[in-house]
Enzyme design. Structure first.
Site, PDB file in Angstrom:
ATOM      1  N   HIS A  47     -23.052   7.630  21.444  1.00 44.51           N
ATOM      2  CA  HIS A  47     -22.281   7.221  22.620  1.00 44.51           C
ATOM      3  C   HIS A  47     -22.151   8.414  23.555  1.00 44.51           C
ATOM      4  CE1 HIS A  47     -19.223   8.993  20.028  1.00 44.51           C
ATOM      5  NE2 HIS A  47     -18.350   8.991  21.019  1.00 44.51           N
ATOM      6  N   HIS A  90     -19.561  10.080  24.985  1.00 42.83           N
ATOM      7  CA  HIS A  90     -18.464  11.035  25.052  1.00 42.83           C
ATOM      8  C   HIS A  90     -19.018  12.456  24.964  1.00 42.83           C
ATOM      9  CE1 HIS A  90     -14.939   8.147  23.903  1.00 42.83           C
ATOM     10  NE2 HIS A  90     -15.045   8.307  25.208  1.00 42.83           N
ATOM     11  N   ASP A 118     -18.305  15.222  23.478  1.00 38.65           N
ATOM     12  CA  ASP A 118     -18.526  15.949  22.216  1.00 38.65           C
ATOM     13  C   ASP A 118     -19.759  15.459  21.475  1.00 38.65           C
ATOM     14  OD1 ASP A 118     -16.981  13.565  21.847  1.00 38.65           O
ATOM     15  OD2 ASP A 118     -16.387  14.212  19.848  1.00 38.65           O
ATOM     16  N   HIS A 120     -15.589   1.192  19.342  1.00 35.81           N
ATOM     17  CA  HIS A 120     -15.063   2.411  19.960  1.00 35.81           C
ATOM     18  C   HIS A 120     -14.544   2.069  21.354  1.00 35.81           C
ATOM     19  CE1 HIS A 120     -14.360   6.623  20.023  1.00 35.81           C
ATOM     20  NE2 HIS A 120     -15.297   6.939  20.885  1.00 35.81           N
ATOM     21  N   HIS A 124     -16.712  14.460  11.327  1.00 29.23           N
ATOM     22  CA  HIS A 124     -16.017  14.206  12.595  1.00 29.23           C
ATOM     23  C   HIS A 124     -14.497  14.288  12.404  1.00 29.23           C
ATOM     24  CE1 HIS A 124     -14.912  11.982  16.346  1.00 29.23           C
ATOM     25  NE2 HIS A 124     -16.050  12.511  16.797  1.00 29.23           N
TER      26      HIS A 124
END
Length: 303
Positions: free
Chosen positions: A62, A64, A66, A139, A268
């Site tokens: 995805h 994001h 990070d 998410h 994570h």
């Protein structure tokens, strides 16, 4: 095959952990794939035995930061190193815009063939050796998990049977090893199956992106040899974790149990957790699924 965890922290790096990236290598000298590419992934890459020239695919779960802020750096450094081999990057819609914008605004470019594939659910890659399946997860933005299925491999060649049938050494032995029939220079047709031992079952690896518990996590992980699942927060913080599209230690372990996987590797972790917290988080996982390990930066798992 083996996995190298290049970053195991969620959101922002900590002193002990970098943000998310996992390398899957098919042999010490074979091709390498990355799953996610957080900030400073190329720095982590350089601290391992992994070679940039063997990096052929990157799978992004995805968008994001990070999970993607390391992409511009690894692409431009690869080009500066005169690596000419093609690279394909897979990920959700918007990935091409991010990469194109980062390169254009910074006045950067790549000198190697670069393909960006914006994926949807279903089969993403398929060939004679493996296939990769993507499914959406739960998410706060579109996010995928990936299931990597290695094809069953032919067994070992039987040297005694080859000798008994007067089959000489030659390039055709490589074809026989792959399970392919060959025709010898003397005209004999050789059936590979006769000279191969039992086939070896291919490995299945499931690498999930950020997700609260969901049915697709179980589907992707079903009877996988290895499940890599996020465990951002401890069990007592389930409401906070799920509200942000994340899972707890206990929830990751529950998915592993439901999917009947061989082994769970949790990763994570929130940057709030330090090394002294890890035994407690591991105990929470193992209370639900005994065969669990916690990932740490530069951990290598041989499959």
């Amino acid at each position: 095959m083996y996995l190298t965890f290049l970053g195991t922290c969620a959101g922002a790096p900590s002193i002990q952990r970098n943000v998310t990236s996992i390398a899957l290598s098919f042999s010490p000298k074979g091709e390498t794939w990355l799953f996610d590419c957080g900030e400073a992934t190329q720095h982590q890459f350089m601290r391992t035995d992994l070679k940039p020239g063997r990096l052929e695919k990157i799978f992004i779960t995805h968008l994001h930061g990070d999970h993607i802020f390391g992409l511009p750096g690894i692409l431009t450094s690869r080009s500066m190193s005169s690596i000419a081999t093609p690279l394909t990057i897979y990920g959700p819609k918007g990935l091409k815009t991010f990469i194109d914008t980062a390169l254009t605004v910074s006045g950067s470019w790549v000198d190697f063939p670069l393909e960006i594939v914006e994926v949807e659910q279903g089969i993403v890659v398929e060939n004679d050796e493996y296939r990769v399946i993507a499914q959406p997860l739960n998410h706060v933005i579109p996010c995928f998990g990936y299931r990597i299925e290695q094809r069953d491999r032919p067994g070992r060649l039987d040297p005694q049977r080859l000798k008994d049938d007067d089959i000489p050494a030659g390039a055709w032995l490589q074809q026989l090893k792959k399970g392919k029939n060959v025709c010898l220079p003397d005209g004999r047709e050789i059936i590979a199956e006769r000279y191969l031992g039992p086939s070896k079952k291919g490995k299945v690896i499931t690498i999930l992106g950020d997700t609260a518990p969901c049915d697709n996590a179980v589907v992707l992980a079903k009877q996988a040899d290895i499940l890599v699942h996020e465990a951002t927060l401890e069990a007592a913080m389930a409401e906070k974790a799920n509200g942000r599209g994340h899972s707890t230690t206990a929830q990751a372990a529950s998915i592993a149990q439901q999917a009947e996987v061989g082994k769970l590797i949790a990763t994570h972790f929130s940057s709030r957790y330090r090394q002294q917290d890890m035994p407690r988080l591991l105990a929470e996982c193992r209370a639900e699924f005994a065969n669990t390990d916690l990932a740490y930066d530069f951990m290598v798992v041989n499959l």
